[in-house]
Scaffold this motif. Structure first.
Motif, PDB file in Angstrom:
ATOM      1  N   ARG A  79       0.818  -1.216   0.000  1.00 43.13           N
ATOM      2  CA  ARG A  79       0.000   0.000   0.000  1.00 43.13           C
ATOM      3  C   ARG A  79       0.856   1.272   0.000  1.00 43.13           C
ATOM      4  O   ARG A  79       0.374   2.355  -0.347  1.00 43.13           O
ATOM      5  N   ASP A  80       2.127   1.143   0.404  1.00 44.12           N
ATOM      6  CA  ASP A  80       3.030   2.294   0.421  1.00 44.12           C
ATOM      7  C   ASP A  80       3.958   2.321  -0.781  1.00 44.12           C
ATOM      8  O   ASP A  80       4.859   3.161  -0.850  1.00 44.12           O
ATOM      9  N   SER A  81       3.753   1.400  -1.713  1.00 44.66           N
ATOM     10  CA  SER A  81       4.645   1.314  -2.867  1.00 44.66           C
ATOM     11  C   SER A  81       4.372   2.432  -3.862  1.00 44.66           C
ATOM     12  O   SER A  81       3.274   3.002  -3.896  1.00 44.66           O
ATOM     13  N   VAL A  82       5.368   2.719  -4.648  1.00 44.54           N
ATOM     14  CA  VAL A  82       5.273   3.758  -5.672  1.00 44.54           C
ATOM     15  C   VAL A  82       5.185   3.080  -7.028  1.00 44.54           C
ATOM     16  O   VAL A  82       6.015   2.238  -7.362  1.00 44.54           O
ATOM     17  N   TYR A  83       4.172   3.450  -7.785  1.00 40.44           N
ATOM     18  CA  TYR A  83       3.970   2.836  -9.092  1.00 40.44           C
ATOM     19  C   TYR A  83       4.607   3.692 -10.177  1.00 40.44           C
ATOM     20  O   TYR A  83       4.443   4.911 -10.193  1.00 40.44           O
ATOM     21  N   ALA A  84       5.328   3.029 -11.057  1.00 39.68           N
ATOM     22  CA  ALA A  84       6.034   3.742 -12.117  1.00 39.68           C
ATOM     23  C   ALA A  84       5.165   3.828 -13.360  1.00 39.68           C
ATOM     24  O   ALA A  84       4.501   2.868 -13.749  1.00 39.68           O
ATOM     25  N   ASP A  85       5.152   4.994 -13.964  1.00 39.65           N
ATOM     26  CA  ASP A  85       4.493   5.173 -15.248  1.00 39.65           C
ATOM     27  C   ASP A  85       5.342   4.476 -16.306  1.00 39.65           C
ATOM     28  O   ASP A  85       6.518   4.800 -16.478  1.00 39.65           O
ATOM     29  N   PRO A  86       4.790   3.503 -17.032  1.00 34.28           N
ATOM     30  CA  PRO A  86       5.592   2.795 -18.040  1.00 34.28           C
ATOM     31  C   PRO A  86       6.256   3.726 -19.047  1.00 34.28           C
ATOM     32  O   PRO A  86       7.326   3.415 -19.564  1.00 34.28           O
TER      33      PRO A  86
END
Length: 305
Positions: A79-86
């Protein structure tokens, strides 16, 4: 794709610290080069006594084992992870080629790039076969010609260089000021006084440890391996000789200290932070933890191995 970018960048930066401090530091490469400014005091010290010494390789191996484990323990929950824009990760080069003038044939020629690149690599092999040693010149030479080969064409190499300069603009601006700070600390005697203060409480066995700590402190203000060695060598080398300390170990201690506190000022990570849309404060907590862990490991290796 789930990526926690702050930890990822901090991990990569800690890997750079290991490389810069233990495997390719400018200090051991400098003192392995004929004619270096301390040659009349310590002579030429080969990399077999510094970079490839048992105590140094043991530190490097320990860091490569322990640091990834620490990083894994610091990995936040999902829940604290950062998602990268492809799209951020899409760094495929522009392969389109437009030939409008004779020079374009050369700029986009793989044959030309490979002729130049592999000629340079052939020289490197010949250099080492003939008994040449590892030094700053040959390391820079290898990086240049490997880059020429990997980019495949002169145009791609120059395009990457232009992009890198834009991403590293902050570094380009910072270093002239760092040079000024280094001059002030050198001319005023402050850096030498800091080093002398640590040396005054050292013994032959503890001098590498105190050299490491003093180098880490001085590095906060003089983040340049070669510049730092110019400041600290006139203090550390006479002390090492007087105490009967291991001079190659003391030199590596300064090299490690120079790299160690870079974790507190991650200017080399600025381009990557810009790509990920992060600020230095986003990775500072991870860097601080890695600073403590790596400091303990390096101190133990320098003192007791």
């Amino acid at each position: 794709m789930r990526v926690h970018y702050p930890l990822l960048i901090a991990s990569a930066y800690s890997g750079f610290i290991v490389w810069h401090g233990g495997l390719a530091g400018s200090i051991p490469l400098t003192i392995a080069t004929e004619g270096h400014f301390t040659a009349d005091v310590i002579g030429i010290i080969g990399t077999s006594e510094t970079i490839f010494a048992f105590f140094n390789l043991a530190i490097v191996v320990a860091l490569f084992i322990i640091v990834p484990l620490v990083n894994r323990l610091m990995l936040p929950e999902e829940r604290d992870s950062v998602y990268a824009d492809p799209k951020i990760l899409d760094d495929e080069p522009d392969t389109s080629v437009v030939i409008s003038r004779p020079a374009d044939y050369l700029e986009n020629s793989r044959i030309l790039a490979w002729l130049i690149g592999f000629s340079g690599i052939a020289f490197v092999f010949q250099y080492f076969i003939a008994g040449g040693g590892l030094n700053l010149n040959i390391v820079n030479f290898m990086f240049l010609f490997i880059a020429i080969i990997l980019h495949q064409t002169p145009k791609r190499l120059l395009a990457s260089l232009n992009e890198a300069v834009k991403g590293g603009a902050g570094i380009v601006i910072q270093f002239p000021f760092y040079a000024g700070i280094m001059s002030v600390m050198t001319a005023s005697g402050l850096a030498a006084s800091i080093s002398a203060g640590f040396v005054s409480i050292a013994t032959a066995e503890s001098l590498p440890f105190w050299s490491f700590l003093s180098a880490g402190l001085v590095n906060i203000f003089v983040p340049s391996g070669g510049g730092q060695w110019a400041v600290q060598a006139p203090v550390m080398l006479p002390a090492a000789q007087e105490l009967g300390a291991d001079i190659p170990r003391v030199a590596m201690a300064v090299a490690w200290g120079d790299a160690w506190t870079n974790l507190l000022q991650p200017f080399w990570a600025l381009p990557v932070l810009a790509i990920a849309g992060l600020k230095a404060k986003d990775i500072m907590g991870y860097c601080l933890m890695l600073l403590i862990i790596t400091g303990i490991i390096i101190s133990v290796g320098l003192t007791w191995l």
